[in-house]
Enzyme design. Structure first.
Site, PDB file in Angstrom:
ATOM      1  N   ASP A   1      25.286   4.195  -5.502  1.00 23.18           N
ATOM      2  CA  ASP A   1      24.772   5.569  -5.431  1.00 23.18           C
ATOM      3  C   ASP A   1      23.804   5.831  -6.583  1.00 23.18           C
ATOM      4  O   ASP A   1      23.780   5.087  -7.576  1.00 23.18           O
ATOM      5  CB  ASP A   1      25.911   6.599  -5.442  1.00 23.18           C
ATOM      6  CG  ASP A   1      26.798   6.532  -6.682  1.00 23.18           C
ATOM      7  OD1 ASP A   1      26.985   5.420  -7.225  1.00 23.18           O
ATOM      8  OD2 ASP A   1      27.299   7.587  -7.128  1.00 23.18           O
TER       9      ASP A   1
ATOM     10  N   GLU B   1      29.914   6.395  -8.423  1.00 23.13           N
ATOM     11  CA  GLU B   1      29.917   6.331  -9.895  1.00 23.13           C
ATOM     12  C   GLU B   1      29.277   7.569 -10.500  1.00 23.13           C
ATOM     13  O   GLU B   1      29.713   8.080 -11.531  1.00 23.13           O
ATOM     14  CB  GLU B   1      29.171   5.071 -10.366  1.00 23.13           C
ATOM     15  CG  GLU B   1      29.358   4.738 -11.844  1.00 23.13           C
ATOM     16  CD  GLU B   1      28.433   5.494 -12.794  1.00 23.13           C
ATOM     17  OE1 GLU B   1      28.736   5.545 -13.995  1.00 23.13           O
ATOM     18  OE2 GLU B   1      27.406   6.043 -12.334  1.00 23.13           O
TER      19      GLU B   1
HETATM   20  C1  LIG Z   1      21.625  -0.529 -30.641  1.00 25.78           C
HETATM   21  C2  LIG Z   1      21.081   0.833 -30.841  1.00 25.78           C
HETATM   22  C3  LIG Z   1      21.200   1.590 -29.641  1.00 25.78           C
HETATM   23  C4  LIG Z   1      20.153   2.546 -29.341  1.00 25.78           C
HETATM   24  C5  LIG Z   1      20.488   3.291 -28.118  1.00 25.78           C
HETATM   25  C6  LIG Z   1      19.525   3.126 -27.041  1.00 25.78           C
HETATM   26  C7  LIG Z   1      19.996   3.654 -25.739  1.00 25.78           C
HETATM   27  C8  LIG Z   1      19.477   2.885 -24.604  1.00 25.78           C
HETATM   28  C9  LIG Z   1      19.860   3.334 -23.278  1.00 25.78           C
HETATM   29  C10 LIG Z   1      21.200   2.971 -22.851  1.00 25.78           C
HETATM   30  C11 LIG Z   1      21.732   3.804 -21.776  1.00 25.78           C
HETATM   31  C12 LIG Z   1      22.583   4.226 -21.279  1.00 25.78           C
HETATM   32  C13 LIG Z   1      23.147   5.334 -20.482  1.00 25.78           C
HETATM   33  C14 LIG Z   1      23.140   5.138 -19.073  1.00 25.78           C
HETATM   34  C15 LIG Z   1      24.347   5.599 -18.400  1.00 25.78           C
HETATM   35  C16 LIG Z   1      24.409   5.045 -17.028  1.00 25.78           C
HETATM   36  C17 LIG Z   1      25.671   5.323 -16.315  1.00 25.78           C
HETATM   37  C18 LIG Z   1      25.856   6.769 -15.951  1.00 25.78           C
HETATM   38  O1  LIG Z   1      24.915   7.483 -15.689  1.00 25.78           O
HETATM   39  N1  LIG Z   1      27.095   7.225 -15.911  1.00 25.78           N
HETATM   40  C19 LIG Z   1      27.458   8.615 -15.780  1.00 25.78           C
HETATM   41  C20 LIG Z   1      28.936   8.724 -15.418  1.00 25.78           C
HETATM   42  C21 LIG Z   1      29.371  10.144 -15.247  1.00 25.78           C
HETATM   43  C22 LIG Z   1      29.958  10.808 -16.289  1.00 25.78           C
HETATM   44  C23 LIG Z   1      30.365  12.123 -16.118  1.00 25.78           C
HETATM   45  C24 LIG Z   1      30.178  12.770 -14.914  1.00 25.78           C
HETATM   46  C25 LIG Z   1      29.584  12.089 -13.857  1.00 25.78           C
HETATM   47  C26 LIG Z   1      29.177  10.763 -14.023  1.00 25.78           C
HETATM   48  C27 LIG Z   1      27.209   9.296 -17.117  1.00 25.78           C
HETATM   49  O2  LIG Z   1      26.740  10.447 -17.097  1.00 25.78           O
HETATM   50  O3  LIG Z   1      27.507   8.731 -18.164  1.00 25.78           O
HETATM   51 ZN    ZN Z   2      24.752   3.903 -13.358  1.00 28.18          ZN
HETATM   52 ZN    ZN Z   3      23.679   7.033 -13.733  1.00 28.94          ZN
END
Ligand SMILES: CCCCCCCCCCCCCCCCCC(=O)N[C@@H](Cc1ccccc1)C(=O)O
Ligand code: ZN
Ligand code: ZN
Length: 505
Positions: A126, A191
Site C-alpha cells: 500500500d 502498513e
Molecule cells: C545517520 C543519520 C541519519 C539522518 C537521517 C536521515 C533520514 C533519512 C530518511 C529515512 C526515512 C525514513 C522514514 C520513512 C518511514 C517509512 C515507513 C512509514 O511511513 N511508516 C509509517 C507507519 C505509521 C505510523 C503511524 C501511523 C500510520 C502509519 C510512519 O508514519 O512511520
Molecule cells: Zn513504507
Molecule cells: Zn510510508
C-alpha cells in the site's frame, strides 16, 4: 594524551576543544567488500524490468485510514504481481505462496539446507495518498521516467522494495539457482495505516504454521544517505537496528459555548493553541550519547576528517554543540531526540459562537532512550495547564536494539550486500526514525533490520509521503541487485572478502 586543537566541525562552527581521548577509532580497518564473482552476479535493469516497475506504480493502492483504503487497487496490484513473476508463482517447486486476508501476500522459498534457520524479507504494497498534485513534475501514478528518475507514489515507499525483492527472487529461480537457506517474504497491505489486517495477519499465519524463530528480518527503513549528514562525504548506508516508539496524543479543551459578542477572556482555541506552542517551543531533550547513535557516529569515523574524529571520539564532551548542529535539520534532529509533530487541529462551529471544544492530535516518535511514560510526563509538565486534557490514543515503546557487531550474521549479510552495490559506502547502525510493520514480528527474531537500498541526496528525505516521490533508474537497478546479493549472501556460512558487484553499479 592531553592537547589543545582548534577545530572546524562544519563551515559555520568553530570551537576550541580539549581532547582527552585519543582517536583510536581512526585506526579501525576500513570495512571490506565481499561477493562471489560469476556471470550470474548482476541483474541488468532491462526494458522489461523497468516497465514492470512502472506498471506497479500505476496501481493506486492507497491506504488513507484504518478501514479506508483502495482495496480494489490493492487486490489488482496483487494480481499483477502474481501474473508478472511466473517462476515464483507457478513454475518453481521451491516456492509456496498464498494470499493472506485476501490482500497481503506470504511466500516461502525452500532452501536445500534444512539446518540453516530461515530469514524473512518484508515490504508493503500500500501507499499513502497523494497531495499537491499540481506540484508534481510527473503524474504520481504514472511511473513516468523524466531526466533519469522514475516518478510515482511508492517509488521509495515501498514498491521499490516489493518489486526489487520479487525481481531478485524471480531471477534466481529462473537461473536455476537454488538457495541453501530458506526464506519467507511478507508483503503487507495496510502498513500505512498501521492496521492489523495485513502484516499482523501474516505474523499470525506464520505462528500457526509452527514458525517460531527466524535468523533475521529485513524490512523497509533507513537508507543510503549522501550529503545529508553535515561534514560526512560519500554514501552512508544507515541500517535501522532499532525503531523509535510512537505515541499519538489527543489534546482537548472543553469550555461552555456562548455568544461571540461577550467572549470570555480565554477560549478553548486560545488555550489549546498555547499548549501546542509550548510543545513546539520545548522539544524533548537530546539523547545523544545515550544509545545507538553513539555506535552510528563511531562507525562514521572512516568518512571523517581528523578533527571530526576527535569530536566523535569524545561525544560525552561535545554533546551540546553536536546536538545543536544535528538539531538544525529535521532529518538529523529525528535521530537524536523524541520528536513532536502536531498533525491535526480542530475547533469551531460558527463565526459568532464561542467554541465548546478544541482538539489537537500530536504525533511523537520516541527515542529508544526514552519511554512512553517519560514522554507523556514531559508533555504534561511543559503544557502545565490542567484545562488541557491529554489522552494517549495509541502507543508503542521503542524497539529493542538488534545485534550490529562483527559476529551478528544478519547485520553482516546486510553490510556485505550494501558494500557490493556501493563499494565506497560506510555501513552504520542507526535508529529508524519512522515506523514499520516489524512490530508484528518482534517475537520471531532479535535481529530485525530496517533498511531500504534507496540512495538519497539532500532534498530527498522530504519526498517520503511528500511531493515528487521518485527514484533514479540507476538506483532501481541497485535495489534489485542489493536484494539479489542479500539472498545469495545469506547462503554463505562465513562471509569472505571479494569484490564489488558490477563495474557499472
Ligand atoms: C545517520 C543519520 C541519519 C539522518 C537521517 C536521515 C533520514 C533519512 C530518511 C529515512 C526515512 C525514513 C522514514 C520513512 C518511514 C517509512 C515507513 C512509514 O511511513 N511508516 C509509517 C507507519 C505509521 C505510523 C503511524 C501511523 C500510520 C502509519 C510512519 O508514519 O512511520
Ligand atoms: Zn513504507
Ligand atoms: Zn510510508
Amino acid at each position: 594524551m592531553l592537547r589543545m586543537v582548534r577545530l572546524t566541525l562544519t563551515e559555520d562552527v568553530e570551537a576550541v576543544v580539549l581532547i582527552v581521548r585519543t582517536v583510536h577509532l581512526s585506526q579501525r580497518p576500513a570495512q571490506t567488500s565481499q561477493c562471489r564473482q560469476t556471470d550470474s552476479d548482476f541483474i541488468p535493469l532491462n526494458e522489461e524490468r523497468l516497465q514492470r516497475f512502472q506498471k506497479a506504480l500505476g496501481f493506486e493502492s492507497v491506504s488513507r485510514d484504518s478501514g479506508d483504503s483502495n482495496t480494489d487497487e490493492i487486490f489488482k496490484f496483487g494480481e499483477f504481481i502474481i501474473a508478472s513473476f511466473p517462476h515464483i508463482h507457478r513454475h518453481s517447486p521451491l516456492v509456496t505462496w498464498e494470499r493472506v486476508n485476501n490482500l497481503s501476500l506470504l511466500y516461502h522459498i525452500q532452501g536445500n539446507d534444512p539446518s540453516l534457520k530461515p530469514y524473512l524479507l518484508m515490504a508493503h504494497i500500500d501507499v499513502v495518498p497523494v497531495t499537491n498534485l499540481d506540484q508534481w513534475d510527473a503524474p504520481p501514478f504514472s511511473g513516468e521516467v523524466k531526466d533519469g528518475f522514475i516518478y510515482g507514489r511508492g517509488t521509495i515507499d515501498d514498491k521499490n522494495n516489493v518489486m526489487g525483492i520479487l525481481e531478485a527472487t524471480e531471477f534466481m529461480l529462473s537461473s536455476n539457482i537454488k538457495p541453501k537457506r530458506s526464506f519467507y517474504i511478507s508483503f503487507g497491505h495496510d502498513e500505512e495505516t498501521r492496521g492489523n489486517a495485513g502484516a499482523s495477519q501474516v505474523a499470525n499465519l506464520l505462528r500457526q504454521k509452527g514458525v517460531k524463530e527466524v535468523e533475521f528480518i529485513v524490512d523497509e527503513g533507513m537508507t543510503v544517505l549522501e550529503g545529508i549528514i553535515d561534514g560526512v562525504a560519500g554514501p552512508v548506508a544507515s541500517v535501522g537496528v532499532t525503531e523509535k516508539g510512537i505515541v499519538l496524543l489527543n489534546l482537548s479543551v472543553e469550555l461552555p459555548p456562548g455568544h461571540s459578542s461577550m467572549p470570555p477572556r480565554e477560549t478553548a482555541i486560545g488555550i489549546l493553541a498555547r499548549a501546542v506552542l509550548r510543545l513546539e517551543e520545548n522539544p524533548h531533550p537530546s539523547m545523544l550519547g545515550a544509545g545507538v547513535e553513539t555506535d552510528m557516529f563511531e562507525s562514521l569515523v572512516p568518512k571523517m576528517s581528523y578533527l571530526q574524529r576527535v569530536v566523535i571520539s569524545n561525544i560525552w564532551l561535545f554533546r551540546y554543540p553536536l546536538s545543536w548542529l544535528l538539531s538544525r535539520k529535521p532529518s538529523t534532529n529525528a535521530v537524536i531526540r523524541t520528536v513532536t509533530a502536531v498533525t491535526i487541529f480542530n475547533s469551531g462551529v460558527k463565526f459568532n459562537m464561542i467554541p465548546p471544544l478544541a482538539e489537537a492530535k500530536v504525533n511523537h516518535r520516541v527515542h529508544p532512550s526514552q519511554t512512553i511514560q517519560e514522554v507523556v510526563d514531559y508533555d504534561r509538565a511543559v503544557i502545565n495547564d490542567p484545562r488541557v486534557k491529554i489522552e494517549v490514543v495509541y502507543s508503542m515503546e521503542p524497539h529493542p536494539v538488534a545485534g550490529h557487531g562483527e559476529s551478528d550474521f544478519g547485520y553482516q549479510v546486510l553490510r556485505t550486500s550494501v558494500r557490493q552495490i556501493w563499494p565506497e559506502a560506510v555501513v552504520v547502525p542507526a535508529i529508524m526514525v519512522g515506523n514499520t510493520d516489524t512490530f508484528n514480528f518482534l517475537n520471531f527474531s532479535t535481529n530485525v533490520y530496517r533498511f531500504s537500498p534507496t540512495h538519497m541526496f539532500p532534498g530527498d528525505p522530504e519526498r517520503f509521503h511528500g511531493i515528487n516521490e521518485r527514484m533514479s533508474v540507476k538506483n532501481y537497478e541497485q535495489v534489485i541487485n542489493f536484494f539479489y546479493h542479500l539472498i545469495r549472501n545469506a547462503d554463505q556460512a562465513g562471509l569472505s572478502p571479494v569484490h564489488s558487484a558490477h563495474p557499472d553499479l
